[in-house]
Design a protein around this motif. Structure first.
Motif, PDB file in Angstrom:
ATOM      1  N   ASP A 338      29.527  -9.567 -27.033  1.00 25.47           N
ATOM      2  CA  ASP A 338      30.119 -10.884 -27.284  1.00 25.47           C
ATOM      3  C   ASP A 338      29.068 -11.996 -27.149  1.00 25.47           C
ATOM      4  OD1 ASP A 338      29.719 -10.869 -24.565  1.00 25.47           O
ATOM      5  OD2 ASP A 338      31.725 -11.566 -24.028  1.00 25.47           O
ATOM      6  N   GLY A 339      27.797 -11.601 -27.196  1.00 24.99           N
ATOM      7  CA  GLY A 339      26.713 -12.572 -27.155  1.00 24.99           C
ATOM      8  C   GLY A 339      26.184 -12.871 -28.540  1.00 24.99           C
ATOM      9  N   PRO A 340      25.124 -13.643 -28.635  1.00 24.55           N
ATOM     10  CA  PRO A 340      24.566 -13.998 -29.936  1.00 24.55           C
ATOM     11  C   PRO A 340      23.780 -12.847 -30.551  1.00 24.55           C
ATOM     12  CG  PRO A 340      23.197 -14.890 -28.195  1.00 24.55           C
ATOM     13  CD  PRO A 340      24.390 -14.281 -27.516  1.00 24.55           C
ATOM     14  N   ASP A 341      23.663 -12.866 -31.857  1.00 24.74           N
ATOM     15  CA  ASP A 341      22.809 -11.927 -32.570  1.00 24.74           C
ATOM     16  C   ASP A 341      21.365 -12.147 -32.111  1.00 24.74           C
ATOM     17  OD1 ASP A 341      20.988 -11.105 -34.920  1.00 24.74           O
ATOM     18  OD2 ASP A 341      22.931 -10.378 -35.605  1.00 24.74           O
ATOM     19  N   PRO A 342      20.564 -11.079 -31.921  1.00 29.25           N
ATOM     20  CA  PRO A 342      19.185 -11.288 -31.481  1.00 29.25           C
ATOM     21  C   PRO A 342      18.359 -12.109 -32.469  1.00 29.25           C
ATOM     22  CG  PRO A 342      19.531  -9.023 -32.186  1.00 29.25           C
ATOM     23  CD  PRO A 342      20.875  -9.657 -32.078  1.00 29.25           C
ATOM     24  N   GLU A 343      18.785 -12.151 -33.753  1.00 27.52           N
ATOM     25  CA  GLU A 343      18.100 -12.957 -34.754  1.00 27.52           C
ATOM     26  C   GLU A 343      18.942 -14.168 -35.156  1.00 27.52           C
ATOM     27  OE1 GLU A 343      15.162 -10.289 -37.282  1.00 27.52           O
ATOM     28  OE2 GLU A 343      17.209  -9.517 -37.453  1.00 27.52           O
ATOM     29  N   CYS A 344      19.738 -14.659 -34.209  1.00 25.17           N
ATOM     30  CA  CYS A 344      20.535 -15.867 -34.449  1.00 25.17           C
ATOM     31  C   CYS A 344      19.639 -16.970 -35.005  1.00 25.17           C
ATOM     32  CB  CYS A 344      21.175 -16.319 -33.140  1.00 25.17           C
ATOM     33  SG  CYS A 344      21.920 -17.964 -33.188  1.00 25.17           S
ATOM     34  N   VAL A 345      20.034 -17.533 -36.141  1.00 26.55           N
ATOM     35  CA  VAL A 345      19.165 -18.503 -36.809  1.00 26.55           C
ATOM     36  C   VAL A 345      19.113 -19.832 -36.065  1.00 26.55           C
ATOM     37  CG1 VAL A 345      19.600 -17.407 -39.023  1.00 26.55           C
ATOM     38  CG2 VAL A 345      21.001 -19.367 -38.335  1.00 26.55           C
ATOM     39  N   ARG A 346      19.979 -20.024 -35.080  1.00 21.94           N
ATOM     40  CA  ARG A 346      19.944 -21.247 -34.279  1.00 21.94           C
ATOM     41  C   ARG A 346      19.134 -21.076 -33.007  1.00 21.94           C
ATOM     42  NH1 ARG A 346      24.675 -25.245 -35.214  1.00 21.94           N
ATOM     43  NH2 ARG A 346      25.029 -24.914 -37.441  1.00 21.94           N
ATOM     44  N   GLY A 347      18.515 -19.910 -32.854  1.00 27.21           N
ATOM     45  CA  GLY A 347      17.615 -19.690 -31.728  1.00 27.21           C
ATOM     46  C   GLY A 347      18.267 -19.144 -30.475  1.00 27.21           C
ATOM     47  N   HIS A 348      19.591 -18.966 -30.479  1.00 27.62           N
ATOM     48  CA  HIS A 348      20.262 -18.513 -29.261  1.00 27.62           C
ATOM     49  C   HIS A 348      19.895 -17.067 -28.928  1.00 27.62           C
ATOM     50  CE1 HIS A 348      22.389 -22.241 -29.462  1.00 27.62           C
ATOM     51  NE2 HIS A 348      23.106 -21.899 -30.529  1.00 27.62           N
ATOM     52  N   GLY A 349      19.605 -16.267 -29.955  1.00 30.33           N
ATOM     53  CA  GLY A 349      19.252 -14.878 -29.714  1.00 30.33           C
ATOM     54  C   GLY A 349      17.932 -14.735 -28.984  1.00 30.33           C
ATOM     55  N   GLU A 350      16.937 -15.487 -29.402  1.00 29.49           N
ATOM     56  CA  GLU A 350      15.631 -15.420 -28.746  1.00 29.49           C
ATOM     57  C   GLU A 350      15.739 -15.809 -27.275  1.00 29.49           C
ATOM     58  OE1 GLU A 350      12.931 -14.193 -29.788  1.00 29.49           O
ATOM     59  OE2 GLU A 350      13.332 -13.967 -31.933  1.00 29.49           O
ATOM     60  N   ALA A 351      16.546 -16.820 -27.005  1.00 30.06           N
ATOM     61  CA  ALA A 351      16.731 -17.240 -25.611  1.00 30.06           C
ATOM     62  C   ALA A 351      17.414 -16.137 -24.810  1.00 30.06           C
ATOM     63  CB  ALA A 351      17.562 -18.521 -25.566  1.00 30.06           C
ATOM     64  N   ALA A 352      18.398 -15.464 -25.416  1.00 28.98           N
ATOM     65  CA  ALA A 352      19.102 -14.383 -24.717  1.00 28.98           C
ATOM     66  C   ALA A 352      18.181 -13.182 -24.508  1.00 28.98           C
ATOM     67  CB  ALA A 352      20.341 -13.975 -25.510  1.00 28.98           C
ATOM     68  N   LEU A 353      17.348 -12.876 -25.496  1.00 30.14           N
ATOM     69  CA  LEU A 353      16.428 -11.741 -25.370  1.00 30.14           C
ATOM     70  C   LEU A 353      15.440 -11.935 -24.228  1.00 30.14           C
ATOM     71  CD1 LEU A 353      15.568 -10.963 -29.118  1.00 30.14           C
ATOM     72  CD2 LEU A 353      16.846  -9.501 -27.544  1.00 30.14           C
ATOM     73  N   ALA A 354      15.084 -13.171 -23.967  1.00 30.19           N
ATOM     74  CA  ALA A 354      14.121 -13.451 -22.904  1.00 30.19           C
ATOM     75  C   ALA A 354      14.644 -13.023 -21.538  1.00 30.19           C
ATOM     76  CB  ALA A 354      13.779 -14.940 -22.893  1.00 30.19           C
ATOM     77  N   GLY A 355      15.960 -12.941 -21.391  1.00 35.09           N
ATOM     78  CA  GLY A 355      16.533 -12.560 -20.107  1.00 35.09           C
ATOM     79  C   GLY A 355      16.925 -11.102 -20.003  1.00 35.09           C
ATOM     80  N   VAL A 356      16.601 -10.287 -21.014  1.00 34.27           N
ATOM     81  CA  VAL A 356      16.984  -8.869 -21.009  1.00 34.27           C
ATOM     82  C   VAL A 356      15.984  -8.044 -20.201  1.00 34.27           C
ATOM     83  CG1 VAL A 356      17.259  -6.815 -22.455  1.00 34.27           C
ATOM     84  CG2 VAL A 356      18.209  -9.003 -23.206  1.00 34.27           C
ATOM     85  N   ASP A 357      16.501  -7.199 -19.335  1.00 34.27           N
ATOM     86  CA  ASP A 357      15.674  -6.253 -18.591  1.00 34.27           C
ATOM     87  C   ASP A 357      15.413  -5.053 -19.496  1.00 34.27           C
ATOM     88  OD1 ASP A 357      14.461  -4.490 -16.885  1.00 34.27           O
ATOM     89  OD2 ASP A 357      16.181  -4.257 -15.538  1.00 34.27           O
ATOM     90  N   ALA A 358      14.159  -4.806 -19.852  1.00 37.74           N
ATOM     91  CA  ALA A 358      13.816  -3.744 -20.787  1.00 37.74           C
ATOM     92  C   ALA A 358      14.331  -2.391 -20.324  1.00 37.74           C
ATOM     93  CB  ALA A 358      12.306  -3.688 -20.989  1.00 37.74           C
ATOM     94  N   ALA A 359      14.418  -2.178 -19.036  1.00 43.46           N
ATOM     95  CA  ALA A 359      14.873  -0.886 -18.509  1.00 43.46           C
ATOM     96  C   ALA A 359      16.344  -0.639 -18.786  1.00 43.46           C
ATOM     97  CB  ALA A 359      14.603  -0.812 -17.009  1.00 43.46           C
ATOM     98  N   SER A 360      17.086  -1.694 -19.071  1.00 42.31           N
ATOM     99  CA  SER A 360      18.532  -1.556 -19.288  1.00 42.31           C
ATOM    100  C   SER A 360      18.907  -1.435 -20.760  1.00 42.31           C
ATOM    101  CB  SER A 360      19.263  -2.768 -18.686  1.00 42.31           C
ATOM    102  OG  SER A 360      18.935  -3.958 -19.418  1.00 42.31           O
ATOM    103  N   VAL A 361      17.924  -1.520 -21.660  1.00 45.30           N
ATOM    104  CA  VAL A 361      18.221  -1.450 -23.092  1.00 45.30           C
ATOM    105  C   VAL A 361      18.587  -0.018 -23.466  1.00 45.30           C
ATOM    106  CG1 VAL A 361      17.281  -1.763 -25.410  1.00 45.30           C
ATOM    107  CG2 VAL A 361      16.663  -3.357 -23.594  1.00 45.30           C
TER     108      VAL A 361
END
Length: 431
Positions: A338-361
């Motif tokens: 229910d979050g933004p698309d990682p390639e959200c054209v308004r930039g919300h995806g990039e901001a959300a990706l910055a907070g992702v723990d790589a170990a949890s992907v």
């Protein structure tokens, strides 16, 4: 129907599709994971056949079920589906029951004879995969020699009179500047350009950051599609670009479990062709009730067909245009559904990706690759030789001989089926 009429009916049509249809509009069926290439962005990590893939009889029975359900058409893929010995037999079985077939191929087995047979038939469409207008761009992703093989297949189809084959391109950072050249190439072969979005699924999870278009390229793609939309197919791949303010032609929604799904080689049913993961497995066609039972009664599909929460996108004025983006892209980058698309054209995806723990992907599953480690330079590999079609009865299409290609670096196989996708059952034990 005119464009204005289509827009007028869109809201009710979208709502109906979101609730789920009696049968999928487009069903993707991966007949085999066996493949004579090793594309860096393969969504199913194909390479070796699964020893438990559906038999010819089970596949035929499944096609009969599609016919009863009135499935509009089946998009057959893999792997390279034409390396299955019964591939052409199954195509004939489907078309005889008026189930449309669209199959994706790297072109290595489109001989002149096969092209003529395809041109003479009905209910069959062919998608030839090519991911660059130039050899260097394409072969860096699909393997050395694959560019030449794909063009030869397109030429043979055109020479045979096959109308409007599809030139299928996954959009990457490296080829997005070649859109005009790709469109010209499609015109040259009497084909139709088909563009799809690169999703971070399968082997593409390892190269997604390297291959995905930049924000500037996404905006350029959106503009190009608006200008060329009537001549280009996208299959709703780019509905997330609607957040720019002008929607592209199509339903512009995620059809997972609503209008589309995927059946894998062993009969497992997944909500989306780009989400091959246990979290999105809805059932198996061999279970009681068959595919129709999975489509109608799956708890996962029922959940997907309910109104979805807007979550982090609830305050975004573009939500009705992009619908929150691609479920698979979010899942395989570690973002909430229910979050933004990682390639959200308004930039919300990039901001959300910055907070992702790589170990949890989440990791894609399963992996059928015939190699390990990062992709490097090409290594010559001999594809399987000619395979006789199954008896009884004459084969509707010939089984073409091999076309030499090379693929990326791979580990020497320790079992016969690891190198030879058509190894017999004895050799495939334990694979």
């Amino acid at each position: 129907m005119t464009a204005k009429t289509a827009l007028a009916v869109r809201p009710s049509l979208v709502e109906e599709c979101e609730r789920g249809l009696d049968a999928p509009v487009c069903l993707t069926w991966e007949l085999t994971y066996g493949c004579n290439l090793s594309c860096a962005h393969c969504l199913s990590s194909s390479g070796r056949r699964d020893p438990d893939e559906l038999s010819t009889g089970q596949c035929a029975a499944l096609i009969d079920e599609f016919a009863r359900m009135k499935v509009f058409y089946v998009n057959i893929g893999g792997g390279e589906p034409t390396i299955r010995p019964d591939f052409w037999e199954l195509v004939e079985h489907a078309t005889a029951r008026r189930v449309g077939v669209k199959f994706s191929t790297n072109g290595s087995r489109i001989t002149p004879t096969a092209a003529r047979r395809l041109a003479a038939g009905d209910y069959v469409d062919v998608q030839v995969s090519l991911d660059g207008a130039t050899e260097d761009v394409n072969d860096a992703v699909r393997g050395a020699g694959s560019y030449e093989v794909a063009l030869r297949a397109l030429e043979r189809l055109a020479d045979a009179g096959f109308r409007e084959a599809k030139l299928s391109v996954v959009m990457t950072r490296q080829n997005i500047g070649q859109l005009d050249d790709l469109a010209g190439m499609a015109d040259r072969y009497g084909a139709v350009l088909r563009l799809t979005r690169l999703r971070p699924s399968g082997r593409a999870t390892a190269v997604w950051d390297e291959l995905r278009p930049t924000a500037e390229q996404q905006r350029a793609l959106h503009g190009w599609l608006l200008d060329h939309g009537e001549r280009v197919l996208t299959g709703d791949s780019f509905f997330h670009l609607g957040a720019y303010g002008e929607q592209l032609p199509g339903l512009n929604l995620c059809g997972a479990g609503r209008t589309v799904c995927l059946i894998d080689p062993v009969g497992d049913v997944y909500a989306c062709p780009f989400a091959i993961h246990q979290s999105f497995r809805a059932g198996n066609v061999l279970a009681e009730g068959g595919f129709a039972g999975v489509w109608r009664d799956s708890a996962l599909f029922a959940d997907l067909r309910r109104p979805q929460p807007r979550g982090a996108c609830s305050g975004c004025p573009a939500f009705d245009a992009c619908r929150g983006g691609c479920m698979a892209a979010k899942f395989f980058t570690g973002l909430p559904l229910d979050g933004p698309d990682p390639e959200c054209v308004r930039g919300h995806g990039e901001a959300a990706l910055a907070g992702v723990d790589a170990a949890s992907v989440p990791r894609p599953s399963p992996d059928h690759s015939r190699r390990s480690g990062p992709r490097r330079g090409p290594v010559p590999v001999s594809p399987p030789g000619p395979v006789p079609l199954p008896a009884p009865g004459p084969a509707p299409f010939p089984a073409p001989g091999p076309v030499p290609v090379t693929i990326g670096r791979h580990r020497p196989p320790d079992r016969a089926c690891a190198e030879h996708p058509l190894a017999g059952p004895a050799a495939r034990q334990g694979c």
